[in-house]
Design a protein around this motif. Structure first.
Motif, PDB file in Angstrom:
ATOM      1  N   VAL A  17      31.308 -53.493  15.814  1.00 37.61           N
ATOM      2  CA  VAL A  17      31.817 -53.166  17.142  1.00 37.61           C
ATOM      3  C   VAL A  17      31.324 -51.772  17.527  1.00 37.61           C
ATOM      4  N   GLY A  18      30.671 -51.666  18.682  1.00 38.06           N
ATOM      5  CA  GLY A  18      30.232 -50.373  19.177  1.00 38.06           C
ATOM      6  C   GLY A  18      29.090 -49.757  18.388  1.00 38.06           C
ATOM      7  N   ASP A  19      28.422 -50.531  17.559  1.00 36.39           N
ATOM      8  CA  ASP A  19      27.368 -49.990  16.715  1.00 36.39           C
ATOM      9  C   ASP A  19      26.092 -50.772  16.964  1.00 36.39           C
ATOM     10  N   THR A  20      25.096 -50.086  17.488  1.00 37.18           N
ATOM     11  CA  THR A  20      23.832 -50.768  17.766  1.00 37.18           C
ATOM     12  C   THR A  20      22.696 -50.284  16.877  1.00 37.18           C
ATOM     13  N   ASP A  21      22.983 -49.323  16.010  1.00 39.49           N
ATOM     14  CA  ASP A  21      21.911 -48.800  15.160  1.00 39.49           C
ATOM     15  C   ASP A  21      22.434 -48.509  13.762  1.00 39.49           C
ATOM     16  N   GLY A  22      22.651 -49.561  12.983  1.00 37.76           N
ATOM     17  CA  GLY A  22      23.204 -49.423  11.642  1.00 37.76           C
ATOM     18  C   GLY A  22      22.334 -48.601  10.714  1.00 37.76           C
ATOM     19  N   LEU A  23      21.016 -48.694  10.845  1.00 40.34           N
ATOM     20  CA  LEU A  23      20.124 -47.938   9.976  1.00 40.34           C
ATOM     21  C   LEU A  23      20.328 -46.436  10.168  1.00 40.34           C
ATOM     22  N   ALA A  24      20.382 -45.992  11.416  1.00 40.71           N
ATOM     23  CA  ALA A  24      20.600 -44.560  11.686  1.00 40.71           C
ATOM     24  C   ALA A  24      21.952 -44.112  11.145  1.00 40.71           C
ATOM     25  N   ASP A  25      22.968 -44.967  11.272  1.00 40.97           N
ATOM     26  CA  ASP A  25      24.288 -44.635  10.729  1.00 40.97           C
ATOM     27  C   ASP A  25      24.229 -44.500   9.213  1.00 40.97           C
ATOM     28  N   GLY A  26      23.507 -45.390   8.566  1.00 41.42           N
ATOM     29  CA  GLY A  26      23.367 -45.320   7.111  1.00 41.42           C
ATOM     30  C   GLY A  26      22.657 -44.050   6.675  1.00 41.42           C
ATOM     31  N   VAL A  27      21.595 -43.692   7.389  1.00 39.05           N
ATOM     32  CA  VAL A  27      20.850 -42.466   7.072  1.00 39.05           C
ATOM     33  C   VAL A  27      21.749 -41.251   7.249  1.00 39.05           C
ATOM     34  N   GLU A  28      22.507 -41.199   8.346  1.00 31.75           N
ATOM     35  CA  GLU A  28      23.421 -40.075   8.584  1.00 31.75           C
ATOM     36  C   GLU A  28      24.533 -40.048   7.536  1.00 31.75           C
ATOM     37  N   GLY A  29      25.031 -41.215   7.145  1.00 33.14           N
ATOM     38  CA  GLY A  29      26.067 -41.270   6.118  1.00 33.14           C
ATOM     39  C   GLY A  29      25.573 -40.713   4.795  1.00 33.14           C
ATOM     40  N   LEU A  30      24.355 -41.052   4.411  1.00 31.23           N
ATOM     41  CA  LEU A  30      23.778 -40.516   3.174  1.00 31.23           C
ATOM     42  C   LEU A  30      23.545 -39.012   3.274  1.00 31.23           C
ATOM     43  N   ALA A  31      23.105 -38.550   4.443  1.00 27.37           N
ATOM     44  CA  ALA A  31      22.899 -37.113   4.636  1.00 27.37           C
ATOM     45  C   ALA A  31      24.235 -36.369   4.530  1.00 27.37           C
ATOM     46  N   PHE A  32      25.286 -36.960   5.097  1.00 25.18           N
ATOM     47  CA  PHE A  32      26.631 -36.378   4.998  1.00 25.18           C
ATOM     48  C   PHE A  32      27.055 -36.239   3.534  1.00 25.18           C
ATOM     49  N   LEU A  33      26.869 -37.295   2.759  1.00 29.35           N
ATOM     50  CA  LEU A  33      27.245 -37.249   1.343  1.00 29.35           C
ATOM     51  C   LEU A  33      26.416 -36.221   0.580  1.00 29.35           C
TER      52      LEU A  33
END
Length: 137
Positions: A102-118
């Motif tokens: 829901v509300g997410d059109t770019d899962g790859l970018a979210d995954g990359v940002e999530g890994l950068a956050f970690l």
């Protein structure tokens, strides 16, 4: 017993409670030290989390992880109701992961940002642990 054997027995070093070279330091070993280390790591993680900022998928900006958690607690019932309604109405029905979110059109970018956050969080925690280790020596 010969006098030389008697003197050898008498001169043997007897450990005592104040001799730190013989007894292990209670400050560095044991359950209390482990508990202290866990507390220290928890405090470092909390300090690192306080510095984390970001926005959600609706564009709301949060100045800290605590601020995000407060917002989630405040709107918990609303979020759960919206989620239940979403699934009652058929759920995502999408054919890809991006369509399913829901509300997410770019899962790859979210995954990359999530890994950068970690990576940032781990670096902050590691930096804090190294600083504390250097201060303890």
């Amino acid at each position: 017993m010969s006098p030389s054997k008697k003197n050898k027995k008498k001169n043997r070093r007897q450990p005592n409670a104040k001799d730190s070279s013989i007894q292990p330091s209670r400050q560095r070993h044991g359950p209390a030290a482990a508990e202290s280390l866990v507390l220290q790591q928890h405090q470092q993680a909390a300090a690192a989390a306080a510095e984390i900022k970001g926005s959600d998928d609706c564009g709301r900006f949060y100045h800290s992880h605590d601020e995000l958690e407060r917002a989630q607690r405040m709107h918990r019932e609303e979020y759960y109701a919206a989620n239940a309604l979403y699934w009652i109405n058929g759920g995502y029905g999408g054919s890809t992961d991006d369509e399913a979110m829901v509300g997410d059109t770019d899962g790859l970018a979210d995954g990359v940002e999530g890994l950068a956050f970690l990576d940032r969080l781990l670096a902050q925690m590691d930096s804090g642990a190294n600083n504390n280790n250097n201060n303890n020596h």
